[in-house]
Each structure stands twice: as structure tokens, then as C-alpha cells.
Design a protein around this motif. Structure first.
Motif, PDB file in Angstrom:
ATOM      1  N   ARG A  88       0.838  -1.208   0.000  1.00 26.04           N
ATOM      2  CA  ARG A  88       0.000   0.000   0.000  1.00 26.04           C
ATOM      3  C   ARG A  88       0.876   1.263   0.000  1.00 26.04           C
ATOM      4  O   ARG A  88       0.616   2.207  -0.745  1.00 26.04           O
ATOM      5  CB  ARG A  88      -0.918  -0.018   1.204  1.00 26.04           C
ATOM      6  CG  ARG A  88      -1.864   1.138   1.275  1.00 26.04           C
ATOM      7  CD  ARG A  88      -2.750   1.001   2.514  1.00 26.04           C
ATOM      8  NE  ARG A  88      -3.579   2.138   2.687  1.00 26.04           N
ATOM      9  CZ  ARG A  88      -4.881   2.179   2.408  1.00 26.04           C
ATOM     10  NH1 ARG A  88      -5.471   1.108   1.933  1.00 26.04           N
ATOM     11  NH2 ARG A  88      -5.572   3.276   2.616  1.00 26.04           N
ATOM     12  N   ALA A  89       1.905   1.264   0.834  1.00 24.43           N
ATOM     13  CA  ALA A  89       2.808   2.420   0.899  1.00 24.43           C
ATOM     14  C   ALA A  89       3.511   2.619  -0.440  1.00 24.43           C
ATOM     15  O   ALA A  89       3.654   3.753  -0.917  1.00 24.43           O
ATOM     16  CB  ALA A  89       3.821   2.233   2.025  1.00 24.43           C
ATOM     17  N   PHE A  90       3.946   1.527  -1.062  1.00 26.50           N
ATOM     18  CA  PHE A  90       4.625   1.619  -2.354  1.00 26.50           C
ATOM     19  C   PHE A  90       3.698   2.189  -3.413  1.00 26.50           C
ATOM     20  O   PHE A  90       4.101   3.042  -4.206  1.00 26.50           O
ATOM     21  CB  PHE A  90       5.149   0.244  -2.779  1.00 26.50           C
ATOM     22  CG  PHE A  90       5.759   0.245  -4.147  1.00 26.50           C
ATOM     23  CD1 PHE A  90       6.934   0.937  -4.399  1.00 26.50           C
ATOM     24  CD2 PHE A  90       5.162  -0.428  -5.189  1.00 26.50           C
ATOM     25  CE1 PHE A  90       7.504   0.959  -5.664  1.00 26.50           C
ATOM     26  CE2 PHE A  90       5.715  -0.411  -6.460  1.00 26.50           C
ATOM     27  CZ  PHE A  90       6.884   0.282  -6.701  1.00 26.50           C
ATOM     28  N   LEU A  91       2.470   1.752  -3.436  1.00 24.22           N
ATOM     29  CA  LEU A  91       1.509   2.254  -4.410  1.00 24.22           C
ATOM     30  C   LEU A  91       1.299   3.764  -4.238  1.00 24.22           C
ATOM     31  O   LEU A  91       1.257   4.511  -5.224  1.00 24.22           O
ATOM     32  CB  LEU A  91       0.186   1.509  -4.272  1.00 24.22           C
ATOM     33  CG  LEU A  91      -0.844   1.711  -5.362  1.00 24.22           C
ATOM     34  CD1 LEU A  91      -0.291   1.357  -6.730  1.00 24.22           C
ATOM     35  CD2 LEU A  91      -2.078   0.877  -5.063  1.00 24.22           C
ATOM     36  N   LEU A  92       1.227   4.223  -3.013  1.00 23.84           N
ATOM     37  CA  LEU A  92       1.064   5.646  -2.740  1.00 23.84           C
ATOM     38  C   LEU A  92       2.293   6.445  -3.194  1.00 23.84           C
ATOM     39  O   LEU A  92       2.173   7.465  -3.886  1.00 23.84           O
ATOM     40  CB  LEU A  92       0.804   5.879  -1.251  1.00 23.84           C
ATOM     41  CG  LEU A  92       0.635   7.333  -0.815  1.00 23.84           C
ATOM     42  CD1 LEU A  92      -0.568   7.968  -1.490  1.00 23.84           C
ATOM     43  CD2 LEU A  92       0.506   7.416   0.690  1.00 23.84           C
ATOM     44  N   VAL A  93       3.477   5.964  -2.832  1.00 24.86           N
ATOM     45  CA  VAL A  93       4.713   6.639  -3.236  1.00 24.86           C
ATOM     46  C   VAL A  93       4.823   6.662  -4.762  1.00 24.86           C
ATOM     47  O   VAL A  93       5.158   7.694  -5.363  1.00 24.86           O
ATOM     48  CB  VAL A  93       5.953   5.962  -2.607  1.00 24.86           C
ATOM     49  CG1 VAL A  93       7.240   6.483  -3.219  1.00 24.86           C
ATOM     50  CG2 VAL A  93       5.951   6.151  -1.098  1.00 24.86           C
ATOM     51  N   ALA A  94       4.527   5.539  -5.402  1.00 29.92           N
ATOM     52  CA  ALA A  94       4.623   5.454  -6.862  1.00 29.92           C
ATOM     53  C   ALA A  94       3.664   6.437  -7.534  1.00 29.92           C
ATOM     54  O   ALA A  94       4.030   7.084  -8.525  1.00 29.92           O
ATOM     55  CB  ALA A  94       4.343   4.036  -7.325  1.00 29.92           C
ATOM     56  N   ALA A  95       2.458   6.557  -7.016  1.00 34.83           N
ATOM     57  CA  ALA A  95       1.487   7.490  -7.600  1.00 34.83           C
ATOM     58  C   ALA A  95       1.973   8.933  -7.482  1.00 34.83           C
ATOM     59  O   ALA A  95       1.861   9.712  -8.442  1.00 34.83           O
ATOM     60  CB  ALA A  95       0.132   7.323  -6.925  1.00 34.83           C
ATOM     61  N   ILE A  96       2.528   9.275  -6.342  1.00 35.39           N
ATOM     62  CA  ILE A  96       3.036  10.643  -6.137  1.00 35.39           C
ATOM     63  C   ILE A  96       4.217  10.916  -7.073  1.00 35.39           C
ATOM     64  O   ILE A  96       4.276  11.963  -7.731  1.00 35.39           O
ATOM     65  CB  ILE A  96       3.427  10.851  -4.662  1.00 35.39           C
ATOM     66  CG1 ILE A  96       2.167  10.855  -3.793  1.00 35.39           C
ATOM     67  CG2 ILE A  96       4.229  12.145  -4.483  1.00 35.39           C
ATOM     68  CD1 ILE A  96       2.436  10.754  -2.306  1.00 35.39           C
TER      69      ILE A  96
END
Length: 147
Positions: A88-96
Motif C-alpha cells: 500500500r505504501a509503495f503504491l502511494l509513493v509510486a502514484a506521487i
């Protein structure tokens, strides 16, 4: 009466550095292939885009796809060791990071820049991001299967 099992509770596998490297290579190769197919398709439809520097070199496109794929893998590996929900954290960082990476496509003063050229370049970022993130998340989940 509650029956107790002598079996240990299920445990997720920890990923080794070689697992992360395998994920990085897979994501990089597939992302580069997707970007090249997209770029070549755009250039076939709009041949005038070849005059725009970010779109006139296939090796540069490969390089600017492979390096971020390896960097994303490093970030994901770090998150895996430091946060409770790394996917979940990776998906958020990747989107940003993806959103930030698109901004220069429109703002940097390249020769022969048009709205179409900038949009195609931004689309290549989106293609690379989607493929890289999908490959890393899928590979991660597969590698961590609970036994």
C-alpha cells in the motif's frame, strides 16, 4: 473443547536480495518493452514528434525506463523492511512520483515542444509507471506467498 494445532501459524516468505533483483529486472524489461511499443506507435501516428528531443532516441527512452524501475524496486524493498503495509505504501509513493514526473514534460523548454509532444511523453511515463508498479506488486505478492 478447542482443538490446538501443533502446526505453526502461516508465515510469509521474506524476500532475499536475489528476489528483489529478479523483480527489478522483470519490471525493467517489461516496462521498457511497453514504452518502446507505445513510443514507436506514437511516432508512426505522428512522425513529426521525432523532432522533440525526449522522443527522438529509443536508447534514451530505455535508459529512462530501466533506471526508475530499479529505483522503484529499491524503494519497495526499503518499505518492505520498514512499514507495516509495504504494498500500500509503495503504491502511494509510486502514484506521487508519477504525478511529479509528468510536470517537467510540460514545463521544461525543449526545442519543438508542442502540447501533443508533451502529452505523448507524459503518456510514456504513465505506461512505464503502470507496468513497473504492476509487475513489482504482482511479483512481490507471489514471492511472499504464505506457506
Amino acid at each position: 473443547m478447542i482443538a490446538q494445532s501443533s502446526r505453526h501459524p502461516p508465515v510469509a516468505h521474506e524476500l532475499r536480495p536475489s528476489d528483489w533483483l529478479r523483480l527489478a529486472v522483470g519490471a525493467a524489461v517489461l516496462s521498457a518493452a511497453a514504452v518502446l511499443i507505445t513510443q514507436l506507435t506514437a511516432l508512426a501516428i505522428w512522425p513529426e514528434l521525432i523532432a522533440f528531443d525526449p522522443l527522438n532516441s529509443l536508447p534514451r527512452s530505455i535508459l529512462f525506463t530501466v533506471i526508475p524501475a530499479f529505483a522503484a524496486t529499491g524503494v519497495f524493498a526499503w518499505l518492505d523492511r520498514h512499514v507495516a503495509r509495504p504494498g500500500r505504501a509503495f503504491l502511494l509513493v509510486a502514484a506521487i512520483v508519477l504525478m511529479i514526473s509528468i510536470v517537467p514534460d510540460y514545463l521544461l523548454p525543449f526545442a519543438n515542444k508542442t502540447l501533443l509532444a508533451s502529452t505523448v511523453t507524459a503518456a510514456l511515463h504513465v505506461v512505464a509507471g503502470i507496468v513497473t508498479v504492476s509487475m513489482l506488486l504482482t511479483g512481490y505478492r507471489s514471492a511472499r506467498q504464505i506457506t
